[in-house]
Design a protein around this motif. Sequence first.
Motif, short mmCIF file in Angstrom:
data_model
loop_
_atom_site.label_atom_id
_atom_site.label_comp_id
_atom_site.label_asym_id
_atom_site.label_seq_id
_atom_site.Cartn_x
_atom_site.Cartn_y
_atom_site.Cartn_z
N GLY A 5 56.35 42.63 47.71
CA GLY A 5 56.10 42.01 49.03
C GLY A 5 55.95 40.61 48.54
O GLY A 5 55.51 40.13 47.72
N PHE A 6 55.90 39.71 49.62
CA PHE A 6 55.44 38.40 49.22
C PHE A 6 54.82 37.75 50.64
O PHE A 6 54.43 38.46 51.35
N SER A 7 54.64 36.44 50.56
CA SER A 7 53.89 35.94 51.84
C SER A 7 52.50 36.28 51.96
O SER A 7 51.70 36.05 51.05
N ASP A 8 51.98 36.95 53.12
CA ASP A 8 50.80 37.33 53.09
C ASP A 8 50.25 38.42 52.38
O ASP A 8 49.44 38.59 51.83
N ILE A 9 51.31 39.08 51.66
CA ILE A 9 51.17 40.33 50.78
C ILE A 9 50.55 39.86 49.58
O ILE A 9 50.07 40.57 48.66
N THR A 10 50.39 38.36 49.17
CA THR A 10 49.98 37.73 48.23
C THR A 10 48.58 38.30 48.14
O THR A 10 48.04 38.52 46.94
N ALA A 11 47.65 38.59 49.37
CA ALA A 11 46.34 38.99 48.99
C ALA A 11 46.07 40.37 48.33
O ALA A 11 45.37 40.57 47.65
N ILE A 58 49.97 34.31 31.67
CA ILE A 58 50.15 35.39 32.57
C ILE A 58 50.71 34.72 33.91
O ILE A 58 49.92 34.00 34.58
N LEU A 59 51.44 35.34 34.49
CA LEU A 59 52.17 34.77 35.70
C LEU A 59 51.41 35.18 36.81
O LEU A 59 51.09 36.48 37.01
N ARG A 60 50.80 34.29 37.66
CA ARG A 60 50.09 35.12 38.96
C ARG A 60 50.45 33.77 40.08
O ARG A 60 50.97 32.72 39.72
N GLY A 61 50.27 34.14 41.23
CA GLY A 61 50.27 33.21 42.18
C GLY A 61 50.76 33.86 43.51
O GLY A 61 50.77 35.07 43.81
N GLY A 62 51.60 32.94 44.28
CA GLY A 62 52.36 33.48 45.50
C GLY A 62 52.10 32.32 46.63
O GLY A 62 52.03 31.30 46.42
N ASN A 63 51.94 33.01 47.90
CA ASN A 63 51.58 31.85 48.85
C ASN A 63 50.15 31.10 48.66
O ASN A 63 49.29 31.59 48.59
N LEU A 64 50.66 29.79 48.84
CA LEU A 64 49.31 28.93 48.50
C LEU A 64 48.23 29.13 49.49
O LEU A 64 47.05 29.10 49.15
N ALA A 65 48.46 29.18 50.80
CA ALA A 65 47.45 29.28 51.99
C ALA A 65 46.58 30.64 51.73
O ALA A 65 45.41 30.66 51.88
N VAL A 66 47.33 31.71 51.63
CA VAL A 66 46.75 32.99 51.10
C VAL A 66 45.68 32.96 49.86
O VAL A 66 44.86 33.32 49.72
N TYR A 106 44.63 30.25 48.53
CA TYR A 106 43.39 29.32 48.57
C TYR A 106 42.37 30.00 49.54
O TYR A 106 41.03 29.95 49.52
N GLY A 107 42.77 30.92 50.33
CA GLY A 107 41.87 31.57 51.28
C GLY A 107 41.04 32.54 50.82
O GLY A 107 40.05 33.07 51.14
N LEU A 108 41.61 32.92 49.46
CA LEU A 108 40.67 33.86 48.68
C LEU A 108 39.89 33.33 47.80
O LEU A 108 39.37 33.97 47.17
N ARG A 109 39.83 31.97 47.58
CA ARG A 109 39.14 31.28 46.59
C ARG A 109 37.74 31.35 46.60
O ARG A 109 37.03 31.51 47.97
N GLY A 110 36.95 31.63 45.66
CA GLY A 110 35.32 31.97 45.72
C GLY A 110 35.16 33.36 46.10
O GLY A 110 33.91 33.46 46.37
N THR A 111 36.03 34.25 46.32
CA THR A 111 35.80 35.82 46.83
C THR A 111 35.98 36.53 45.60
O THR A 111 36.56 35.88 44.42
N PRO A 112 35.84 37.69 45.62
CA PRO A 112 35.89 38.48 44.42
C PRO A 112 37.32 38.85 44.12
O PRO A 112 37.86 39.52 43.06
N TYR A 113 38.27 38.23 45.12
CA TYR A 113 39.90 38.68 44.84
C TYR A 113 40.38 37.30 44.36
O TYR A 113 41.65 37.27 44.51
N ASP A 114 39.89 36.15 44.08
CA ASP A 114 40.05 35.04 43.56
C ASP A 114 40.69 35.49 42.07
O ASP A 114 40.30 36.49 41.38
N LEU A 115 41.91 34.74 41.41
CA LEU A 115 42.43 34.87 40.12
C LEU A 115 41.91 34.08 39.23
O LEU A 115 41.51 32.82 39.41
N PRO A 116 41.83 34.57 37.86
CA PRO A 116 41.33 33.73 36.89
C PRO A 116 42.30 32.66 36.52
O PRO A 116 43.67 33.06 36.48
N ALA A 117 41.97 31.22 36.22
CA ALA A 117 42.70 30.37 35.97
C ALA A 117 43.25 30.12 34.50
O ALA A 117 44.39 29.81 34.02
N GLU A 118 42.38 30.68 33.57
CA GLU A 118 42.39 30.59 32.18
C GLU A 118 43.73 31.33 31.70
O GLU A 118 43.94 32.26 31.85
#
Length: 303
Positions: free
Chosen positions: A110-116, A177-185, A187-199
């Motif tokens: 899936g995509f869009s809100d499924i990014t979460a 490592i390919l990561r990402g998806g919908n920017l707003a979703v 962004y909404g998870l930044r700072g939570t346990p569900y944020d993704l590593p940048a390195e």
Amino acid sequence: MNALTLPPYLCEGDKVVIVSPSGKIDQSFIIGARKRLESWGLKVALAKHAGSSSGRYAGTIKQRLADLQAAMNDKEVKAIFCSRGGYGVVHLIDKLDFTLFAQHPKWLIGFSDITALHNLIQKRGFASLHAPMGRHLTVEAADDPCCGYLRDILFGNLPTYSCEKQKLNRIGTARGILRGGNLAVFYGLRGTPYDLPAEGTILFIEDVSERPHAIERMIYNLKLGGVLDRLSGLIIGQFTEYEEDLSLGKELYAALADLLKEYDYPICFNFPVGHVTNNLPLICGAEVELTVTKKSVDLSFIC
């Protein structure tokens, strides 16, 4: 840098299930998606509440959670197809149990809100598929390229994508490592346990119905939070269904290019991913190579 665990690829006759973990969907798209998947030789089940409605959602939180958890727990299910996006997945991500999923991993599509959900599954160590959903599977022709790529990936035939150049691209080659998806979703998870590593990440982003200044604000969050400093590459996809009001003083891509000019890793603009017909399936959590040249943009899966 290690790729995440890929669920087993599919074979003809495998069981898959269609769930609706967020927004409600027209029944015709569920029927159409089932027909498309059956044409691939798959055995398709519908979650109990896939076609339900509760306000804007496809059922209550309890119903949507029960459907998704049942699909995750079923050891015979090889893939979980999300019928559509639309706000609502955030209700579920802290309530899911991965005990049985970890024993029998399966593809989440899936995509869009499924990014979460992609973020959540990657946090648990598994790859997933950012790819077209019910409407696309229903309305596009039998020879639609993105449906074909989705089928190929699920059956273990990984594509290499080659896309047109864009004048704002930053030339270079990177693995990550390919990561990402919908920017707003995302962004909404930044700072939570569900944020993704940048390195070591090659990040891809897309969005729909977000005004240019809101997109720029979210990118500034990634910049000021140190995310952009640690990436290996950046793929800027499609930003659609907004008015180009030039509130940033220039077109959106040009404004973002100015913001990103200090980074020396490869960056490409206008990549075919997002709320568009040409929405290339991407394996979140896979190791990839991104090559940006004067002539083209190439993305290959190394896993």
